[in-house]
Design a protein around this motif. Structure first.
Motif, PDB file in Angstrom:
ATOM      1  N   UNK A   1       0.834  -1.204   0.000  1.00  0.00           N
ATOM      2  CA  UNK A   1       0.000   0.000   0.000  1.00  0.00           C
ATOM      3  C   UNK A   1       0.867   1.252   0.000  1.00  0.00           C
ATOM      4  N   UNK A   2       1.921   1.260   0.785  1.00  0.00           N
ATOM      5  CA  UNK A   2       2.805   2.426   0.834  1.00  0.00           C
ATOM      6  C   UNK A   2       3.523   2.634  -0.495  1.00  0.00           C
ATOM      7  N   UNK A   3       3.922   1.551  -1.146  1.00  0.00           N
ATOM      8  CA  UNK A   3       4.538   1.681  -2.467  1.00  0.00           C
ATOM      9  C   UNK A   3       3.535   2.270  -3.453  1.00  0.00           C
ATOM     10  N   UNK A   4       2.284   1.801  -3.403  1.00  0.00           N
ATOM     11  CA  UNK A   4       1.251   2.356  -4.286  1.00  0.00           C
ATOM     12  C   UNK A   4       1.065   3.844  -4.034  1.00  0.00           C
ATOM     13  N   UNK A   5       1.007   4.232  -2.764  1.00  0.00           N
ATOM     14  CA  UNK A   5       0.815   5.639  -2.425  1.00  0.00           C
ATOM     15  C   UNK A   5       1.985   6.490  -2.910  1.00  0.00           C
ATOM     16  N   UNK A   6       3.205   6.028  -2.650  1.00  0.00           N
ATOM     17  CA  UNK A   6       4.392   6.814  -3.004  1.00  0.00           C
ATOM     18  C   UNK A   6       4.616   6.854  -4.513  1.00  0.00           C
TER      19      UNK A   6
ATOM     20  N   UNK B   1       2.324  -4.167  -8.338  1.00  0.00           N
ATOM     21  CA  UNK B   1       2.608  -3.933  -6.926  1.00  0.00           C
ATOM     22  C   UNK B   1       2.682  -5.235  -6.145  1.00  0.00           C
ATOM     23  N   UNK B   2       2.513  -6.361  -6.827  1.00  0.00           N
ATOM     24  CA  UNK B   2       2.541  -7.649  -6.145  1.00  0.00           C
ATOM     25  C   UNK B   2       3.927  -7.925  -5.572  1.00  0.00           C
ATOM     26  N   UNK B   3       3.950  -8.448  -4.367  1.00  0.00           N
ATOM     27  CA  UNK B   3       5.203  -8.851  -3.755  1.00  0.00           C
ATOM     28  C   UNK B   3       6.075  -7.717  -3.270  1.00  0.00           C
ATOM     29  N   UNK B   4       5.561  -6.495  -3.235  1.00  0.00           N
ATOM     30  CA  UNK B   4       6.374  -5.378  -2.773  1.00  0.00           C
ATOM     31  C   UNK B   4       6.529  -5.445  -1.259  1.00  0.00           C
ATOM     32  N   UNK B   5       7.750  -5.180  -0.779  1.00  0.00           N
ATOM     33  CA  UNK B   5       8.013  -5.239   0.654  1.00  0.00           C
ATOM     34  C   UNK B   5       8.749  -3.978   1.086  1.00  0.00           C
ATOM     35  N   UNK B   6       9.253  -3.988   2.302  1.00  0.00           N
ATOM     36  CA  UNK B   6       9.887  -2.796   2.848  1.00  0.00           C
ATOM     37  C   UNK B   6      11.161  -2.427   2.102  1.00  0.00           C
TER      38      UNK B   6
END
Length: 339
Positions: A70-75, A192-197
């Motif tokens: 979600x944060x990757x999508x937002x950023x 965005x699948x599999x995105x992590x920190x």
């Protein structure tokens, strides 16, 4: 608005209201998206988990599995929205977008070179996307420069560069082995699948540095929209400011591509939608960033709701919606006599 020390700040009420509403909508979408998946979590439980009061199962699902995505999508959405606003203001053209100017395709070429020729890991692919985007941006800027940058010349050079880069992309894929070609096609869809920190922190660092830098040039950018001569007369160092803003926008675009692959049309649509909502001249930089974040999170939620988690990459959804938007924009601009 008057601030302490005799400083005054001009705030347009409609733009402020739109910005606040988009911020609230972005937060609501983030909560909804965090709870969406094979294991559904109610919005209130998501909020409780984010505040540290969730069950161990919810804590693992929310904080370890879904929140980074979600944060990757937002950023990524915010970065593309702001980059698109900069390019459209610099070119004074609603078609001035990283999607059409070749910068996004430069990132794709850089990533594919690493995937196909060097068989690099995810970190190397991200670095390749960053380098490719910067090289494409430098090439377009130099080719379009002729006693300054003129908007339509920049767009035309960018479209030509895009055509060349697309040919390079197709050549690389045809020369790839099956495994590398499959990996390249997965990256090309934008997902965005599999995105992590590991994707969140570098992107957050880029945005934390570049967002204030771009916003600090908002007044100069608005003056440049009136024309270079008028901006010079008002004390703006036009070429220096234009180069700084374009470099920042290219970095935002390439960082977004490095984190999620090429996400199309968000940078094209977000600034125009923001401008229509605020009815305000200028770049509407912050509103465009918020709109980009909302558009990408809505697209990701729609892809999961309609097709199940991770079955349809978000880049496909933005491409479908963006294609319709681009046709509408072209018709609108033609009727207005601008193209």
């Amino acid at each position: 608005m008057h601030l302490p020390g005799g400083i005054s700040l001009r705030v347009e009420r409609r733009a402020l209201v739109v910005g606040v509403l988009l911020t609230v909508l972005a937060f609501a979408l983030a909560v909804l998206l965090t709870g969406t998946g094979d294991f559904q979590i109610a919005p209130w439980d998501v909020v409780q988990t984010l505040l540290g009061n969730g069950t161990p199962a919810n804590d693992f699902i929310v904080n370890d599995l879904r929140l980074p995505r979600v944060l990757v999508a937002l950023l990524v959405g915010a970065a593309l929205g702001m980059a698109g606003a900069v390019f459209q203001s610099v070119s004074r053209n609603p078609l001035g977008s990283p999607d059409l100017l070749g910068f996004g395709y430069g990132s794709v070429v850089g990533a594919l070179v690493v995937i196909i020729l060097f068989k690099g890991d995810a970190t190397a692919v991200a670095a390749g996307a960053l380098v490719g985007g910067l090289l494409a941006g430098a090439a377009v800027y130099l080719l379009a420069y002729k006693q300054g940058i003129q908007g339509y010349r920049l767009v035309l050079v960018g479209i030509g560069a895009s055509a060349v880069l697309i040919a390079v992309i197709q050549y690389l894929i045809t020369k790839a082995q099956m495994i590398e070609a499959t990996r390249a096609m997965v990256w090309l869809t934008g997902s965005l699948a599999g995105r992590d920190w590991a994707q969140v922190w570098p992107l957050l660092g880029v945005c934390a540095v570049l967002f204030p830098l771009v916003l600090g040039q908002g007044r100069a950018l608005r003056m440049m929209e009136m024309g270079d001569d008028a901006a010079y007369a008002l004390g703006v160092r036009v070429e220096r400011t234009r180069l700084l803003l374009m470099l920042a926008a290219i970095l935002l675009t390439t960082a977004a591509s490095a984190a999620a692959g090429p996400i199309s049309f968000v940078a094209l649509a977000a600034p125009q939608l923001a401008r229509r909502l605020t009815r305000s001249p200028g770049g509407n930089l912050l509103t465009a960033a918020l709109m980009g974040a909302v558009l990408l999170m809505v697209s990701d939620w729609a892809s999961q709701w309609a097709f199940g988690a991770d079955q349809l990459p978000v880049g496909v959804v933005t491409g479908l919606v963006g294609g319709v938007y681009l046709l509408w924009l072209l018709v609108t601009e033609r009727k207005a006599g601008r193209i």
